[in-house]
Design an enzyme around this catalytic site. Structure first.
Site, mmCIF file in Angstrom:
data_model
loop_
_atom_site.group_PDB
_atom_site.id
_atom_site.type_symbol
_atom_site.label_atom_id
_atom_site.label_comp_id
_atom_site.label_asym_id
_atom_site.label_seq_id
_atom_site.Cartn_x
_atom_site.Cartn_y
_atom_site.Cartn_z
ATOM 1 N N HIS A 1 -4.440 6.017 -1.764
ATOM 2 C CA HIS A 1 -5.130 6.008 -0.471
ATOM 3 C C HIS A 1 -4.174 6.301 0.679
ATOM 4 C CE1 HIS A 1 -9.147 5.500 0.788
ATOM 5 N NE2 HIS A 1 -9.123 4.250 1.217
ATOM 6 N N TYR B 1 -5.485 -0.248 9.799
ATOM 7 C CA TYR B 1 -6.021 -0.201 8.440
ATOM 8 C C TYR B 1 -7.059 0.925 8.347
ATOM 9 C CZ TYR B 1 -3.497 -4.408 7.206
ATOM 10 O OH TYR B 1 -2.484 -5.312 6.963
ATOM 11 N N ASN C 1 -14.167 5.841 3.825
ATOM 12 C CA ASN C 1 -14.384 4.901 4.917
ATOM 13 C C ASN C 1 -13.573 5.222 6.169
ATOM 14 O OD1 ASN C 1 -16.290 3.357 3.547
ATOM 15 N ND2 ASN C 1 -14.731 2.050 2.619
ATOM 16 N N TYR D 1 0.808 -1.228 0.000
ATOM 17 C CA TYR D 1 0.000 0.000 0.000
ATOM 18 C C TYR D 1 0.837 1.271 0.000
ATOM 19 C CZ TYR D 1 -3.834 -3.119 1.338
ATOM 20 O OH TYR D 1 -4.766 -4.124 1.362
ATOM 21 N N ASN E 1 -10.123 1.476 7.346
ATOM 22 C CA ASN E 1 -11.532 1.440 7.728
ATOM 23 C C ASN E 1 -11.773 1.402 9.229
ATOM 24 O OD1 ASN E 1 -11.810 1.354 4.986
ATOM 25 N ND2 ASN E 1 -12.830 -0.628 4.907
ATOM 26 N N ASP F 1 -6.786 11.334 1.618
ATOM 27 C CA ASP F 1 -7.009 11.492 0.182
ATOM 28 C C ASP F 1 -8.458 11.876 -0.084
ATOM 29 O OD1 ASP F 1 -7.572 8.719 1.129
ATOM 30 O OD2 ASP F 1 -8.312 8.463 -0.903
#
Length: 209
Positions: A42, A86, A134, A37, A88, A113
């Protein structure tokens, strides 16, 4: 020490502690942990707080619910946080570090973002909806309010219908990567301006740039 002197000293200590807390700022860069990632759209929140840490020569240490780095500037303490929950579940880390460091909601800044604004465009706001993000949704749910400062970095919306997740979890293009090199120093200035000049002045100086 007599009783009156004791309480005077205790009162002074509490006042000093409160004043120190008002000079502490929690800057939360949103993103997902893991090498896969690192260079995704993101994770711009992680990238921006990394830029700040590099400029002020501080390093991140892995602590509970995230990687944390600290530096001082003009009498203010900045705590940089990259949640390890993470995206969410970002709210859990935000709430934990707010409570641990006794930082009020007006002294936090969420860096994230945003697909609703053009690539590289900056939007700083005192409050607002999650806008389908989220990470912001979870923070809003955990804090039970939409009224917290946020710094949104535009990543654009160059994706077809139904492909938003693929886009934000995708890697930056070569052109975007080149332009990020120019944009990141400005993003870092926003972080320090938030703590030293205040939210209103920071919005007036940087919004739309």
């Amino acid at each position: 020490m007599n009783v009156l002197a004791f309480f005077k000293n205790a009162f002074s200590l509490n006042i000093e502690t409160k004043e120190e807390c008002m000079k502490k700022f929690l800057i939360i860069g949103l993103g997902n942990i893991g090498a896969e990632y690192t260079n995704t759209r993101h994770n711009i929140g992680f990238k921006i707080v990394d830029e700040v840490a590099k400029e002020y020569k501080t390093t991140f240490e892995t602590e509970k619910l995230g990687d944390v780095a600290t530096f001082r500037l003009k009498g203010r303490t900045f705590i940089l946080l990259k949640p390890s929950t993470y995206m969410n579940l970002s709210g859990k880390a935000v709430k934990y570090w707010m409570d641990k460091e006794n930082i009020s909601i007006e002294n936090i800044l969420i860096v994230t973002d945003d697909v609703h604004i053009d690539f590289g465009t900056i939007r700083i706001k005192a409050k607002g909806s999650a806008g389908g993000h989220n990470g912001l949704k979870d923070i809003q749910q955990v804090l039970n309010t939409q009224e917290y400062p946020r710094f949104r970095f535009g990543v654009g919306a160059n994706y077809s219908k139904g492909r938003q997740a693929d886009f934000v979890l995708g890697l930056w293009s070569k052109e975007e990567t080149s332009q990020l090199i120019e944009r990141l120093p400005t993003a870092a200035k926003i972080i320090t301006s938030f703590g030293t000049a205040g939210l209103s002045n920071t919005m007036n100086e940087f919004n739309g740039k």
